[in-house]
Design a protein around this motif. Structure first.
Motif, PDB file in Angstrom:
ATOM      1  N   GLU A 185       0.817  -1.209   0.000  1.00  0.00           N
ATOM      2  CA  GLU A 185       0.000   0.000   0.000  1.00  0.00           C
ATOM      3  C   GLU A 185       0.856   1.266   0.000  1.00  0.00           C
ATOM      4  OE1 GLU A 185      -3.279  -0.115  -0.236  1.00  0.00           O
ATOM      5  OE2 GLU A 185      -3.204  -2.312  -0.284  1.00  0.00           O
ATOM      6  N   THR A 186       2.056   1.202   0.545  1.00  0.00           N
ATOM      7  CA  THR A 186       2.883   2.403   0.701  1.00  0.00           C
ATOM      8  C   THR A 186       4.144   2.397  -0.154  1.00  0.00           C
ATOM      9  OG1 THR A 186       4.007   1.417   2.601  1.00  0.00           O
ATOM     10  CG2 THR A 186       2.050   2.748   3.055  1.00  0.00           C
ATOM     11  N   ASP A 187       4.726   1.193  -0.366  1.00  0.00           N
ATOM     12  CA  ASP A 187       5.983   1.096  -1.118  1.00  0.00           C
ATOM     13  C   ASP A 187       5.969  -0.188  -1.950  1.00  0.00           C
ATOM     14  OD1 ASP A 187       8.522   1.143  -2.109  1.00  0.00           O
ATOM     15  OD2 ASP A 187       9.519   1.423  -0.179  1.00  0.00           O
ATOM     16  N   PRO A 188       5.405  -0.147  -3.171  1.00  0.00           N
ATOM     17  CA  PRO A 188       5.323  -1.355  -3.999  1.00  0.00           C
ATOM     18  C   PRO A 188       6.669  -2.007  -4.269  1.00  0.00           C
ATOM     19  CG  PRO A 188       3.927   0.387  -4.886  1.00  0.00           C
ATOM     20  CD  PRO A 188       4.749   1.010  -3.792  1.00  0.00           C
ATOM     21  N   ASP A 189       7.728  -1.211  -4.413  1.00  0.00           N
ATOM     22  CA  ASP A 189       9.058  -1.791  -4.655  1.00  0.00           C
ATOM     23  C   ASP A 189       9.497  -2.670  -3.485  1.00  0.00           C
ATOM     24  OD1 ASP A 189       9.298  -0.621  -7.122  1.00  0.00           O
ATOM     25  OD2 ASP A 189      10.402   1.119  -6.398  1.00  0.00           O
ATOM     26  N   ALA A 190       9.243  -2.212  -2.269  1.00  0.00           N
ATOM     27  CA  ALA A 190       9.590  -3.001  -1.087  1.00  0.00           C
ATOM     28  C   ALA A 190       8.756  -4.273  -1.025  1.00  0.00           C
ATOM     29  CB  ALA A 190       9.383  -2.174   0.173  1.00  0.00           C
ATOM     30  N   ALA A 191       7.474  -4.185  -1.406  1.00  0.00           N
ATOM     31  CA  ALA A 191       6.605  -5.360  -1.390  1.00  0.00           C
ATOM     32  C   ALA A 191       7.107  -6.426  -2.352  1.00  0.00           C
ATOM     33  CB  ALA A 191       5.172  -4.956  -1.732  1.00  0.00           C
ATOM     34  N   VAL A 192       7.521  -6.003  -3.554  1.00  0.00           N
ATOM     35  CA  VAL A 192       8.038  -6.955  -4.544  1.00  0.00           C
ATOM     36  C   VAL A 192       9.343  -7.571  -4.063  1.00  0.00           C
ATOM     37  CG1 VAL A 192       8.884  -7.220  -6.897  1.00  0.00           C
ATOM     38  CG2 VAL A 192       6.895  -5.780  -6.452  1.00  0.00           C
ATOM     39  N   ALA A 193      10.217  -6.755  -3.495  1.00  0.00           N
ATOM     40  CA  ALA A 193      11.501  -7.261  -3.007  1.00  0.00           C
ATOM     41  C   ALA A 193      11.308  -8.281  -1.890  1.00  0.00           C
ATOM     42  CB  ALA A 193      12.365  -6.100  -2.520  1.00  0.00           C
ATOM     43  N   LEU A 194      10.411  -7.981  -0.959  1.00  0.00           N
ATOM     44  CA  LEU A 194      10.148  -8.915   0.138  1.00  0.00           C
ATOM     45  C   LEU A 194       9.465 -10.179  -0.371  1.00  0.00           C
ATOM     46  CD1 LEU A 194       8.967  -6.423   2.911  1.00  0.00           C
ATOM     47  CD2 LEU A 194      11.125  -7.679   2.809  1.00  0.00           C
ATOM     48  N   SER A 195       8.614 -10.037  -1.383  1.00  0.00           N
ATOM     49  CA  SER A 195       7.982 -11.219  -1.975  1.00  0.00           C
ATOM     50  C   SER A 195       9.030 -12.146  -2.567  1.00  0.00           C
ATOM     51  CB  SER A 195       6.991 -10.798  -3.059  1.00  0.00           C
ATOM     52  OG  SER A 195       5.937 -10.022  -2.521  1.00  0.00           O
ATOM     53  N   LEU A 196      10.034 -11.562  -3.202  1.00  0.00           N
ATOM     54  CA  LEU A 196      11.104 -12.369  -3.782  1.00  0.00           C
ATOM     55  C   LEU A 196      11.905 -13.076  -2.690  1.00  0.00           C
ATOM     56  CD1 LEU A 196      12.337 -13.121  -6.499  1.00  0.00           C
ATOM     57  CD2 LEU A 196      13.921 -11.210  -6.239  1.00  0.00           C
ATOM     58  N   VAL A 197      12.108 -12.412  -1.567  1.00  0.00           N
ATOM     59  CA  VAL A 197      12.785 -13.050  -0.437  1.00  0.00           C
ATOM     60  C   VAL A 197      11.981 -14.248   0.056  1.00  0.00           C
ATOM     61  CG1 VAL A 197      13.481 -12.740   1.970  1.00  0.00           C
ATOM     62  CG2 VAL A 197      13.984 -10.957   0.297  1.00  0.00           C
ATOM     63  N   LEU A 198      10.671 -14.080   0.153  1.00  0.00           N
ATOM     64  CA  LEU A 198       9.819 -15.181   0.607  1.00  0.00           C
ATOM     65  C   LEU A 198       9.869 -16.355  -0.363  1.00  0.00           C
ATOM     66  CD1 LEU A 198       7.869 -15.940   2.874  1.00  0.00           C
ATOM     67  CD2 LEU A 198       6.016 -14.940   1.528  1.00  0.00           C
ATOM     68  N   VAL A 199       9.877 -16.055  -1.653  1.00  0.00           N
ATOM     69  CA  VAL A 199       9.985 -17.111  -2.662  1.00  0.00           C
ATOM     70  C   VAL A 199      11.327 -17.829  -2.531  1.00  0.00           C
ATOM     71  CG1 VAL A 199      10.180 -17.559  -5.139  1.00  0.00           C
ATOM     72  CG2 VAL A 199       8.402 -16.022  -4.288  1.00  0.00           C
ATOM     73  N   ALA A 200      12.405 -17.069  -2.332  1.00  0.00           N
ATOM     74  CA  ALA A 200      13.732 -17.663  -2.210  1.00  0.00           C
ATOM     75  C   ALA A 200      13.829 -18.579  -0.997  1.00  0.00           C
ATOM     76  CB  ALA A 200      14.786 -16.560  -2.124  1.00  0.00           C
ATOM     77  N   VAL A 201      13.265 -18.152   0.121  1.00  0.00           N
ATOM     78  CA  VAL A 201      13.278 -18.984   1.323  1.00  0.00           C
ATOM     79  C   VAL A 201      12.506 -20.274   1.076  1.00  0.00           C
ATOM     80  CG1 VAL A 201      12.496 -19.143   3.715  1.00  0.00           C
ATOM     81  CG2 VAL A 201      13.568 -17.042   2.898  1.00  0.00           C
ATOM     82  N   ALA A 202      11.364 -20.183   0.425  1.00  0.00           N
ATOM     83  CA  ALA A 202      10.562 -21.375   0.145  1.00  0.00           C
ATOM     84  C   ALA A 202      11.313 -22.339  -0.771  1.00  0.00           C
ATOM     85  CB  ALA A 202       9.230 -20.958  -0.497  1.00  0.00           C
ATOM     86  N   ILE A 203      12.008 -21.811  -1.790  1.00  0.00           N
ATOM     87  CA  ILE A 203      12.771 -22.660  -2.705  1.00  0.00           C
ATOM     88  C   ILE A 203      13.893 -23.378  -1.961  1.00  0.00           C
ATOM     89  CG2 ILE A 203      14.357 -22.626  -4.665  1.00  0.00           C
ATOM     90  CD1 ILE A 203      12.655 -20.398  -5.860  1.00  0.00           C
ATOM     91  N   ILE A 204      14.582 -22.657  -1.074  1.00  0.00           N
ATOM     92  CA  ILE A 204      15.669 -23.262  -0.297  1.00  0.00           C
ATOM     93  C   ILE A 204      15.145 -24.390   0.584  1.00  0.00           C
ATOM     94  CG2 ILE A 204      17.339 -22.842   1.548  1.00  0.00           C
ATOM     95  CD1 ILE A 204      17.697 -20.016   0.384  1.00  0.00           C
ATOM     96  N   VAL A 205      14.019 -24.146   1.250  1.00  0.00           N
ATOM     97  CA  VAL A 205      13.448 -25.153   2.143  1.00  0.00           C
ATOM     98  C   VAL A 205      13.053 -26.403   1.369  1.00  0.00           C
ATOM     99  CG1 VAL A 205      11.485 -25.666   3.641  1.00  0.00           C
ATOM    100  CG2 VAL A 205      12.679 -23.484   3.852  1.00  0.00           C
ATOM    101  N   VAL A 206      12.360 -26.225   0.261  1.00  0.00           N
ATOM    102  CA  VAL A 206      11.931 -27.370  -0.540  1.00  0.00           C
ATOM    103  C   VAL A 206      13.137 -28.121  -1.099  1.00  0.00           C
ATOM    104  CG1 VAL A 206      10.688 -28.064  -2.617  1.00  0.00           C
ATOM    105  CG2 VAL A 206       9.718 -26.325  -1.103  1.00  0.00           C
ATOM    106  N   GLY A 207      14.156 -27.381  -1.550  1.00  0.00           N
ATOM    107  CA  GLY A 207      15.351 -28.022  -2.076  1.00  0.00           C
ATOM    108  C   GLY A 207      16.074 -28.856  -1.038  1.00  0.00           C
ATOM    109  N   LEU A 208      16.211 -28.313   0.168  1.00  0.00           N
ATOM    110  CA  LEU A 208      16.854 -29.069   1.245  1.00  0.00           C
ATOM    111  C   LEU A 208      16.060 -30.310   1.606  1.00  0.00           C
ATOM    112  CD1 LEU A 208      18.041 -26.174   3.609  1.00  0.00           C
ATOM    113  CD2 LEU A 208      19.461 -27.621   2.135  1.00  0.00           C
TER     114      LEU A 208
END
Length: 271
Positions: A232-255
């Motif tokens: 709602e306030t900073d779309p760039d930050a929302a996208v960046a944090l979304s990518l972090v969440l995706v990366a964490v999920a990929i790491i967990v599934v890979g492990l």
């Protein structure tokens, strides 16, 4: 004679549809990567609120996953290895959070553990307040994630059958020994898979957490809530944090996949 199958034995039309399905999953992730402001990526994901939200999500999701294992393994065993009146109804209720809107689960938890909930008398007597606390986040995540572990493990238990367990019992092993030395090793891949699914579901939980726990930085504001607020306030930050969440999920599934592929399983009664 011509055939519609390739040398893998899969029809070409199946490959085409599979490709469309893969693109349906991959393209949105690619679009998000393209949309990220890489020049400001590090500052966007290292703000205090972002770090607090990420650490809180990892901590609460880990605890929720442990609770899913502690509660889900016995539940799956009872559903797969016993028969009793009302079993189908109980199974349906246990798996209900899979289809419930998360906000409905949050309301149910609020009216169970809230200040005016079903358990208000014993909780007030003990001086326990759960709603809108970190504990509420963990309970909300456990509520929505538990069915994933139960479903995965119950299916595996039904698939492996009871032959090895019966052999262990005839050799003198008690029920606990059979469970520890035979049953659990046989279904360990399913247990790992179910735990990973539970962790991923807990990590991405939004609706039940917001309804039952609220959004207080460092206490109940998990990463999905932080992403929603930043949108709602900073779309760039929302996208960046979304990518972090995706990366964490990929790491967990890979492990988890690596752990599962390296597992050497089999019944071990005599050693």
């Amino acid at each position: 004679m011509k055939t519609s199958q390739n040398y893998w034995g899969v029809p070409k039309w199946v490959l085409a549809i599979a490709l469309v399905g893969a693109l349906f999953v991959v393209l949105p992730l690619l679009a998000m990567v393209v949309r990220v402001n890489w020049g400001q990526f590090i500052p966007l994901i290292t703000s205090q609120s972002s770090i607090d939200a990420l650490l809180l999500s990892l901590r609460t999701s880990t605890i929720a996953t442990l609770l899913c294992i502690i509660l889900g393994v016995p539940m799956a065993l009872v559903l797969a290895r016993t028969t009793f009146p009302g079993q189908r109804i109980l199974r349906s209720l246990v798996l209900l959070p899979l289809v419930l809107p998360p906000v409905v689960g949050g309301i149910a938890l609020l009216y169970t553990f809230g200040r005016q909930g079903l358990l208000k008398a014993p909780m007030n007597f003990l001086g326990i307040q759960i709603a809108f606390s970190t504990t509420a986040v963990i309970l909300a995540q456990t509520f929505v994630a538990l069915p994933f572990l139960v479903l995965s493990l119950e299916g595996a238990l039904r698939t492996v059958g009871t032959r090895y367990e019966a052999i262990g019992a005839t050799l003198g092993a008690g029920p606990t020994t059979v469970l520890r030395r035979i049953t659990l090793p046989l279904v360990l891949p399913a247990l790992v898979s179910g735990a990973v699914l539970s962790f991923a579901r807990a990590l991405g939980e939004f609706g039940a957490t917001l309804t039952f726990a609220g959004s207080l930085q460092g206490v109940t504001r998990t990463l999905p809530l932080e992403i929603y607020l930043q949108r709602e306030t900073d779309p760039d930050a929302a996208v960046a944090l979304s990518l972090v969440l995706v990366a964490v999920a990929i790491i967990v599934v890979g492990l988890a996949n690596r752990v599962g592929s390296n597992s050497r399983l089999g019944p071990n009664v005599l050693s």
